[in-house]
Design a protein around this motif. Structure first.
Motif, PDB file in Angstrom:
ATOM      1  N   ARG A 281       0.835  -1.200   0.000  1.00 59.01           N
ATOM      2  CA  ARG A 281       0.000   0.000   0.000  1.00 59.01           C
ATOM      3  C   ARG A 281       0.871   1.251   0.000  1.00 59.01           C
ATOM      4  N   ILE A 282       1.877   1.250   0.862  1.00 68.53           N
ATOM      5  CA  ILE A 282       2.783   2.405   0.934  1.00 68.53           C
ATOM      6  C   ILE A 282       3.538   2.562  -0.382  1.00 68.53           C
ATOM      7  N   ALA A 283       4.001   1.434  -0.970  1.00 72.59           N
ATOM      8  CA  ALA A 283       4.720   1.510  -2.240  1.00 72.59           C
ATOM      9  C   ALA A 283       3.826   2.081  -3.331  1.00 72.59           C
ATOM     10  N   GLU A 284       2.566   1.676  -3.340  1.00 70.77           N
ATOM     11  CA  GLU A 284       1.616   2.163  -4.335  1.00 70.77           C
ATOM     12  C   GLU A 284       1.375   3.662  -4.164  1.00 70.77           C
ATOM     13  N   VAL A 285       1.197   4.100  -2.924  1.00 71.87           N
ATOM     14  CA  VAL A 285       0.943   5.519  -2.669  1.00 71.87           C
ATOM     15  C   VAL A 285       2.165   6.346  -3.007  1.00 71.87           C
ATOM     16  N   THR A 286       3.364   5.872  -2.608  1.00 73.53           N
ATOM     17  CA  THR A 286       4.601   6.623  -2.855  1.00 73.53           C
ATOM     18  C   THR A 286       4.854   6.773  -4.344  1.00 73.53           C
ATOM     19  N   ALA A 287       4.483   5.765  -5.124  1.00 69.53           N
ATOM     20  CA  ALA A 287       4.704   5.819  -6.571  1.00 69.53           C
ATOM     21  C   ALA A 287       3.773   6.804  -7.265  1.00 69.53           C
ATOM     22  N   GLY A 288       2.728   7.263  -6.563  1.00 68.88           N
ATOM     23  CA  GLY A 288       1.815   8.241  -7.155  1.00 68.88           C
ATOM     24  C   GLY A 288       0.849   7.651  -8.152  1.00 68.88           C
ATOM     25  N   GLU A 289       0.660   6.326  -8.106  1.00 68.06           N
ATOM     26  CA  GLU A 289      -0.209   5.685  -9.088  1.00 68.06           C
ATOM     27  C   GLU A 289      -1.679   6.056  -8.890  1.00 68.06           C
ATOM     28  N   ARG A 290      -2.041   6.492  -7.693  1.00 63.46           N
ATOM     29  CA  ARG A 290      -3.446   6.814  -7.433  1.00 63.46           C
ATOM     30  C   ARG A 290      -3.817   8.243  -7.824  1.00 63.46           C
ATOM     31  N   ARG A 291      -2.827   9.019  -8.280  1.00 66.61           N
ATOM     32  CA  ARG A 291      -3.097  10.421  -8.569  1.00 66.61           C
ATOM     33  C   ARG A 291      -4.054  10.600  -9.752  1.00 66.61           C
ATOM     34  N   ALA A 292      -4.079   9.632 -10.640  1.00 66.41           N
ATOM     35  CA  ALA A 292      -4.941   9.745 -11.825  1.00 66.41           C
ATOM     36  C   ALA A 292      -6.420   9.769 -11.460  1.00 66.41           C
ATOM     37  N   GLY A 293      -6.782   9.191 -10.317  1.00 63.69           N
ATOM     38  CA  GLY A 293      -8.187   9.155  -9.927  1.00 63.69           C
ATOM     39  C   GLY A 293      -8.583  10.225  -8.940  1.00 63.69           C
ATOM     40  N   PHE A 294      -7.814  11.292  -8.827  1.00 66.32           N
ATOM     41  CA  PHE A 294      -8.133  12.369  -7.894  1.00 66.32           C
ATOM     42  C   PHE A 294      -9.437  13.056  -8.297  1.00 66.32           C
ATOM     43  N   ARG A 295     -10.204  13.451  -7.286  1.00 72.20           N
ATOM     44  CA  ARG A 295     -11.424  14.223  -7.502  1.00 72.20           C
ATOM     45  C   ARG A 295     -11.678  15.061  -6.250  1.00 72.20           C
ATOM     46  N   PRO A 296     -12.579  16.040  -6.304  1.00 75.85           N
ATOM     47  CA  PRO A 296     -12.851  16.856  -5.109  1.00 75.85           C
ATOM     48  C   PRO A 296     -13.378  15.995  -3.962  1.00 75.85           C
ATOM     49  N   VAL A 297     -12.829  16.234  -2.765  1.00 74.45           N
ATOM     50  CA  VAL A 297     -13.212  15.471  -1.574  1.00 74.45           C
ATOM     51  C   VAL A 297     -13.664  16.455  -0.497  1.00 74.45           C
ATOM     52  N   ASP A 298     -14.845  16.217   0.049  1.00 72.67           N
ATOM     53  CA  ASP A 298     -15.384  17.024   1.150  1.00 72.67           C
ATOM     54  C   ASP A 298     -14.704  16.570   2.432  1.00 72.67           C
ATOM     55  N   LEU A 299     -13.744  17.366   2.914  1.00 72.19           N
ATOM     56  CA  LEU A 299     -12.967  16.963   4.083  1.00 72.19           C
ATOM     57  C   LEU A 299     -13.815  16.957   5.351  1.00 72.19           C
ATOM     58  N   ALA A 300     -14.768  17.861   5.459  1.00 69.71           N
ATOM     59  CA  ALA A 300     -15.626  17.894   6.647  1.00 69.71           C
ATOM     60  C   ALA A 300     -16.439  16.607   6.749  1.00 69.71           C
ATOM     61  N   ALA A 301     -17.037  16.194   5.630  1.00 70.69           N
ATOM     62  CA  ALA A 301     -17.817  14.956   5.629  1.00 70.69           C
ATOM     63  C   ALA A 301     -16.924  13.758   5.923  1.00 70.69           C
ATOM     64  N   LEU A 302     -15.722  13.766   5.374  1.00 73.49           N
ATOM     65  CA  LEU A 302     -14.785  12.669   5.612  1.00 73.49           C
ATOM     66  C   LEU A 302     -14.426  12.572   7.087  1.00 73.49           C
ATOM     67  N   ALA A 303     -14.185  13.728   7.735  1.00 76.52           N
ATOM     68  CA  ALA A 303     -13.834  13.727   9.158  1.00 76.52           C
ATOM     69  C   ALA A 303     -15.008  13.259  10.018  1.00 76.52           C
ATOM     70  N   GLU A 304     -16.207  13.713   9.679  1.00 72.91           N
ATOM     71  CA  GLU A 304     -17.388  13.278  10.435  1.00 72.91           C
ATOM     72  C   GLU A 304     -17.586  11.767  10.332  1.00 72.91           C
ATOM     73  N   GLN A 305     -17.399  11.240   9.133  1.00 72.59           N
ATOM     74  CA  GLN A 305     -17.579   9.800   8.931  1.00 72.59           C
ATOM     75  C   GLN A 305     -16.539   8.997   9.706  1.00 72.59           C
ATOM     76  N   ALA A 306     -15.294   9.480   9.732  1.00 73.94           N
ATOM     77  CA  ALA A 306     -14.241   8.781  10.461  1.00 73.94           C
ATOM     78  C   ALA A 306     -14.538   8.758  11.957  1.00 73.94           C
ATOM     79  N   CYS A 307     -15.015   9.879  12.482  1.00 74.78           N
ATOM     80  CA  CYS A 307     -15.345   9.930  13.917  1.00 74.78           C
ATOM     81  C   CYS A 307     -16.511   8.984  14.240  1.00 74.78           C
ATOM     82  N   GLU A 308     -17.498   8.944  13.377  1.00 78.36           N
ATOM     83  CA  GLU A 308     -18.632   8.043  13.605  1.00 78.36           C
ATOM     84  C   GLU A 308     -18.190   6.582  13.547  1.00 78.36           C
ATOM     85  N   THR A 309     -17.275   6.258  12.635  1.00 80.46           N
ATOM     86  CA  THR A 309     -16.816   4.883  12.475  1.00 80.46           C
ATOM     87  C   THR A 309     -16.096   4.369  13.717  1.00 80.46           C
ATOM     88  N   LEU A 310     -15.284   5.225  14.349  1.00 80.30           N
ATOM     89  CA  LEU A 310     -14.457   4.789  15.471  1.00 80.30           C
ATOM     90  C   LEU A 310     -15.026   5.187  16.828  1.00 80.30           C
TER      91      LEU A 310
END
Length: 443
Positions: A281-310
């Motif tokens: 996973r780290i090798a994949e992220v470091t290589a930047g292979e996931r950059r092609a699928g970037f899109r706008p991400v709502d950070l507030a919603a992401l943080a709320e979901q993470a808090c609810e999950t844990l």
């Protein structure tokens, strides 16, 4: 100087000041030379006028002035003879103001017909008389402004050429530095194939770019070798471990085998598989292979979901997990990676702090970056050990007896770097303040 622009502006300002000073000094020197030459001529003419004339003989002096004025080469010389009270006795010019003994500068406002600038010398002619000799310092009327314009044009043209040359040189240097900086930024973001453009005409900049590119080629080769080794090890071990786990799972279904023992073996296999999964996973992220699928991400919603999950996991541990405030911020990135990174940060805080600890998740804007913070009031990490905590397989002495492989925070850091941000660990006094920054996508 703090920057190339500041250095260029300083040089331009210094040169402009030097050019203006040089122009002024040249003008002043030429003006002084003209005045000195005129003063010498006035003094010589005055001496000649009073030579062989009895002191105080006004008639003889006036006759000599009249004779002198008839000469064709003396049109720029004027005389005025005054008595002891300063009253005009005669001469070929008329002064509207009294002048002291010695040399005096005359201007147009002195009212002498045909003279725009000149010099006058008043001297004692004996018997209370004063002879004033006048000469022009300009060959033609209005020559002073013309001379100033000539100096301004000459030195102005020189200044303009130097300013243009310096600005062009500064622009070229800034462009070359910008190319190197853009290449370095791309490499930092994971694009190891980026290189500095090499000027076609050669020269010092081309040689510098070629040397820089050769160094980048070597670094890229070494990184690729290291990445290949890590990936090969993970792939080579993952397959046999997966087969081992499958066989153990089949054994666990047999009634004659101890289920507890097999469950422990299976857990160990799962742990090893998770380890190599994290490495890949780290090798994949470091290589930047996931950059092609970037899109706008709502950070507030992401943080709320993470808090609810844990939230439930924190409650089971006897810990308090709180979320907010969450600023309405958007980042461009991979939502799955960002969610995993934030979950890792929160799990790291819950895993390494005792019961009764409070963990707070916040999101705020800091300049052009979004700051996702996970703060706890636990034991924290000493400043000298934080670099170790961010290193792959880096585990502190206090956490060696706990499960894990020391890859949680390195994965978060890799995700942050992929998204143009950073991961920093700081003292929350008490506890740990883990902050992941991400580039904000402007509306």
């Amino acid at each position: 100087m703090s920057s190339l622009r500041a250095l260029t502006l300083f040089f331009l300002a210094a040169f402009a000041a030097a050019a203006v000073l040089a122009g002024y000094l040249t003008y002043a020197a030429s003006r002084a030379a003209v005045v000195s030459a005129v003063d010498r001529r006035i003094e010589e003419v005055g001496d000649a006028m009073l030579s062989a004339v009895a002191p105080g003989d006004s008639r003889a002096i006036l006759r000599r002035i009249d004779a002198f004025s008839r000469r064709r080469d003396t049109g720029d010389i004027g005389f005025e003879l005054e008595d002891s009270r300063g009253r005009r006795i005669g001469g070929n010019v008329v002064l509207e103001r009294a002048v002291p003994l010695g040399f005096t500068t005359l201007m147009r406002r002195d009212g002498i017909v045909g003279l725009s600038a000149g010099r006058a010398q008043a001297r004692d002619a004996g018997g209370g008389l004063r002879l004033i000799t006048i000469a022009e310092t300009e060959p033609i009327d209005g020559y002073g402004p013309t001379r100033v314009r000539l100096y301004l044009i000459g030195f102005g043209a020189l200044l303009a050429v130097v300013l243009a040359g310096t600005a062009s040189f500064g622009w070229i240097v800034r462009r070359r530095i910008g190319e190197v900086r853009a290449t370095a930024a791309a490499i930092i973001d994971g694009d190891l194939n980026r290189r500095v453009p090499v000027p076609a005409r050669g020269g010092a900049f081309a040689a510098q770019a070629e040397a820089f590119n050769r160094a980048l080629d070597r670094i890229a080769a070494l990184v690729e070798q290291l990445r290949g080794v890590s990936s090969d090890v993970a792939h080579d071990l993952r397959t046999p471990l997966a087969r081992l786990r499958a066989r153990l799972a089949r054994l666990a279904e047999r009634p004659s085998v101890s289920g507890e023992e097999l469950e422990a073996v299976l857990a160990a296999c799962d742990d090893v598989l998770a380890l190599f999964g994290a490495i890949l996973r780290i090798a994949e992220v470091t290589a930047g292979e996931r950059r092609a699928g970037f899109r706008p991400v709502d950070l507030a919603a992401l943080a709320e979901q993470a808090c609810e999950t844990l939230a439930a996991a924190a409650s089971e541990r006897g810990q308090r997990l709180s979320g907010g405030p969450f600023a309405p911020l958007t980042a461009r990135g991979d939502p799955q990676l960002l969610s995993q990174a934030l979950l890792n940060l929160i799990e790291n805080a819950l895993h390494h702090t005792p019961a009764g600890t409070s963990v707070a998740v916040t999101l705020a804007r800091e300049g052009r970056m979004a700051a996702l913070r996970v703060r706890d009031d636990g034991p924290g990490i000493p400043a000298e050990a934080r670099a170790l905590a961010l290193r792959r397989f880096g585990r502190l002495e206090t956490s060696r007896h706990r499960s894990g492989h020391g890859l949680g925070l390195p994965l978060v850091e890799a995700v942050a770097r992929l998204h143009g941000g950073t991961l920093t660990l700081a003292d929350a006094a008490p506890g740990l303040d883990a902050m992941m920054t991400l580039r904000v996508e402007e509306a």
